[in-house]
Design a protein around this motif. Structure first.
Motif, PDB file in Angstrom:
ATOM      1  N   PHE A   1      16.835  29.418   0.177  1.00  0.00           N
ATOM      2  CA  PHE A   1      16.581  28.602   1.362  1.00  0.00           C
ATOM      3  C   PHE A   1      17.559  29.040   2.438  1.00  0.00           C
ATOM      4  O   PHE A   1      18.766  29.127   2.185  1.00  0.00           O
ATOM      5  CB  PHE A   1      16.791  27.117   1.039  1.00  0.00           C
ATOM      6  N   LEU A   2      17.061  29.348   3.610  1.00  0.00           N
ATOM      7  CA  LEU A   2      17.922  29.738   4.722  1.00  0.00           C
ATOM      8  C   LEU A   2      17.978  28.604   5.728  1.00  0.00           C
ATOM      9  O   LEU A   2      16.944  28.147   6.210  1.00  0.00           O
ATOM     10  CB  LEU A   2      17.402  31.010   5.404  1.00  0.00           C
ATOM     11  N   GLU A   3      19.176  28.144   6.023  1.00  0.00           N
ATOM     12  CA  GLU A   3      19.351  27.107   7.033  1.00  0.00           C
ATOM     13  C   GLU A   3      19.010  27.702   8.397  1.00  0.00           C
ATOM     14  O   GLU A   3      19.259  28.878   8.648  1.00  0.00           O
ATOM     15  CB  GLU A   3      20.798  26.605   7.056  1.00  0.00           C
ATOM     16  N   GLY A   4      18.470  26.902   9.255  1.00  0.00           N
ATOM     17  CA  GLY A   4      18.178  27.377  10.598  1.00  0.00           C
ATOM     18  C   GLY A   4      16.943  26.722  11.163  1.00  0.00           C
ATOM     19  O   GLY A   4      16.361  25.817  10.558  1.00  0.00           O
ATOM     20  N   THR A   5      16.560  27.188  12.300  1.00  0.00           N
ATOM     21  CA  THR A   5      15.379  26.666  12.976  1.00  0.00           C
ATOM     22  C   THR A   5      14.534  27.839  13.446  1.00  0.00           C
ATOM     23  O   THR A   5      15.020  28.970  13.539  1.00  0.00           O
ATOM     24  CB  THR A   5      15.767  25.816  14.204  1.00  0.00           C
ATOM     25  N   VAL A   6      13.298  27.553  13.733  1.00  0.00           N
ATOM     26  CA  VAL A   6      12.411  28.567  14.292  1.00  0.00           C
ATOM     27  C   VAL A   6      12.927  28.889  15.691  1.00  0.00           C
ATOM     28  O   VAL A   6      13.185  27.977  16.482  1.00  0.00           O
ATOM     29  CB  VAL A   6      10.957  28.056  14.352  1.00  0.00           C
ATOM     30  N   PRO A   7      13.117  30.170  16.004  1.00  0.00           N
ATOM     31  CA  PRO A   7      13.672  30.506  17.323  1.00  0.00           C
ATOM     32  C   PRO A   7      12.734  30.097  18.457  1.00  0.00           C
ATOM     33  O   PRO A   7      11.533  30.332  18.392  1.00  0.00           O
ATOM     34  CB  PRO A   7      13.850  32.023  17.273  1.00  0.00           C
ATOM     35  N   GLN A   8      13.303  29.452  19.444  1.00  0.00           N
ATOM     36  CA  GLN A   8      12.558  29.092  20.642  1.00  0.00           C
ATOM     37  C   GLN A   8      12.831  30.161  21.686  1.00  0.00           C
ATOM     38  O   GLN A   8      13.963  30.313  22.127  1.00  0.00           O
ATOM     39  CB  GLN A   8      13.009  27.717  21.158  1.00  0.00           C
ATOM     40  N   LEU A   9      11.840  30.907  22.023  1.00  0.00           N
ATOM     41  CA  LEU A   9      12.017  31.996  22.984  1.00  0.00           C
ATOM     42  C   LEU A   9      11.928  31.426  24.403  1.00  0.00           C
ATOM     43  O   LEU A   9      11.039  31.753  25.177  1.00  0.00           O
ATOM     44  CB  LEU A   9      10.977  33.089  22.733  1.00  0.00           C
ATOM     45  N   SER A  10      12.905  30.587  24.726  1.00  0.00           N
ATOM     46  CA  SER A  10      12.873  29.815  25.966  1.00  0.00           C
ATOM     47  C   SER A  10      13.630  30.468  27.119  1.00  0.00           C
ATOM     48  O   SER A  10      13.663  29.923  28.211  1.00  0.00           O
ATOM     49  CB  SER A  10      13.444  28.419  25.711  1.00  0.00           C
ATOM     50  N   SER A  11      14.246  31.626  26.863  1.00  0.00           N
ATOM     51  CA  SER A  11      14.954  32.321  27.938  1.00  0.00           C
ATOM     52  C   SER A  11      14.873  33.823  27.687  1.00  0.00           C
ATOM     53  O   SER A  11      14.550  34.272  26.583  1.00  0.00           O
ATOM     54  CB  SER A  11      16.425  31.878  27.997  1.00  0.00           C
ATOM     55  N   VAL A  12      15.196  34.571  28.711  1.00  0.00           N
ATOM     56  CA  VAL A  12      15.187  36.030  28.584  1.00  0.00           C
ATOM     57  C   VAL A  12      16.215  36.475  27.551  1.00  0.00           C
ATOM     58  O   VAL A  12      15.946  37.358  26.727  1.00  0.00           O
ATOM     59  CB  VAL A  12      15.441  36.698  29.963  1.00  0.00           C
ATOM     60  N   ASP A  13      17.392  35.852  27.557  1.00  0.00           N
ATOM     61  CA  ASP A  13      18.438  36.229  26.596  1.00  0.00           C
ATOM     62  C   ASP A  13      17.997  35.988  25.152  1.00  0.00           C
ATOM     63  O   ASP A  13      18.211  36.833  24.287  1.00  0.00           O
ATOM     64  CB  ASP A  13      19.731  35.459  26.879  1.00  0.00           C
ATOM     65  N   LYS A  14      17.381  34.829  24.898  1.00  0.00           N
ATOM     66  CA  LYS A  14      16.911  34.533  23.541  1.00  0.00           C
ATOM     67  C   LYS A  14      15.793  35.491  23.132  1.00  0.00           C
ATOM     68  O   LYS A  14      15.745  35.944  21.994  1.00  0.00           O
ATOM     69  CB  LYS A  14      16.452  33.086  23.440  1.00  0.00           C
ATOM     70  N   SER A  15      14.916  35.797  24.049  1.00  0.00           N
ATOM     71  CA  SER A  15      13.827  36.740  23.759  1.00  0.00           C
ATOM     72  C   SER A  15      14.386  38.133  23.475  1.00  0.00           C
ATOM     73  O   SER A  15      13.917  38.826  22.569  1.00  0.00           O
ATOM     74  CB  SER A  15      12.845  36.803  24.932  1.00  0.00           C
ATOM     75  N   LYS A  16      15.389  38.534  24.234  1.00  0.00           N
ATOM     76  CA  LYS A  16      16.009  39.853  24.038  1.00  0.00           C
ATOM     77  C   LYS A  16      16.685  39.920  22.666  1.00  0.00           C
ATOM     78  O   LYS A  16      16.522  40.903  21.942  1.00  0.00           O
ATOM     79  CB  LYS A  16      17.028  40.113  25.143  1.00  0.00           C
ATOM     80  N   LYS A  17      17.421  38.870  22.283  1.00  0.00           N
ATOM     81  CA  LYS A  17      18.092  38.835  20.983  1.00  0.00           C
ATOM     82  C   LYS A  17      17.061  38.908  19.849  1.00  0.00           C
ATOM     83  O   LYS A  17      17.229  39.654  18.894  1.00  0.00           O
ATOM     84  CB  LYS A  17      18.917  37.548  20.866  1.00  0.00           C
TER      85      LYS A  17
END
Length: 148
Positions: free
Chosen positions: A98-114
């Motif tokens: 089990f991996l802790e975390g959340t589904v990534p929200q691609l809500s900004s250019v920086d998050k999308s780039k990462k």
């Protein structure tokens, strides 16, 4: 349905107490979070029409051979040493980390780039994966849309 999960868990853990909880994901498979002695796992019963032995074997090999800057879920070995189970009705099942975390929200250019960088890293690692002549093409969701 918990009877099937109980059967699967007994193949991985000897007589022990555990809890099962629903998950907010898993549209094509039946999935629960398993907790034993404070450790969490994912228990998954795969959709019989979409997951084949070839597909799960490839997934096991890819996950075991991937060393990245990010975590991937790993298959927990059953008591008999197998990465997954083949149930009597032909359905496949497994327990993974089990991996802790959340589904990534691609809500900004920086998050999308990462996110794009992580996808690129994984894709680059997959280029070196020795698939050979055995290619597992999987099964299209549209082919089995009536099973959901």
């Amino acid at each position: 349905m918990n009877i099937r999960f109980d059967e699967i868990i007994l193949h991985y853990f000897e007589d022990t107490e555990y809890t099962l909880e629903a998950v907010p994901f898993g549209l094509t498979n039946t999935t629960k979070i398993l907790e034993i002695h404070g450790q969490r796992f994912i228990v998954r019963i795969y959709n019989r029409h979409l997951k084949t032995m070839d597909g799960i074997e490839l997934e096991c090999k890819v996950l075991e051979s991937t060393h990245s800057s990010f975590q991937v879920p790993l298959f927990h070995r059953a008591i008999d040493g197998q990465n997954y189970l083949l149930l009597e009705d032909g359905t496949l099942a497994s327990i993974t980390s089990f991996l802790e975390g959340t589904v990534p929200q691609l809500s900004s250019v920086d998050k999308s780039k990462k996110f794009g960088q992580l996808v690129g890293e994984f894709s680059t690692r997959m280029q070196g994966f020795p698939i050979g002549k055995q290619v597992c093409r999987g099964s299209s969701f549209t082919k089995h849309k009536d099973t959901f």
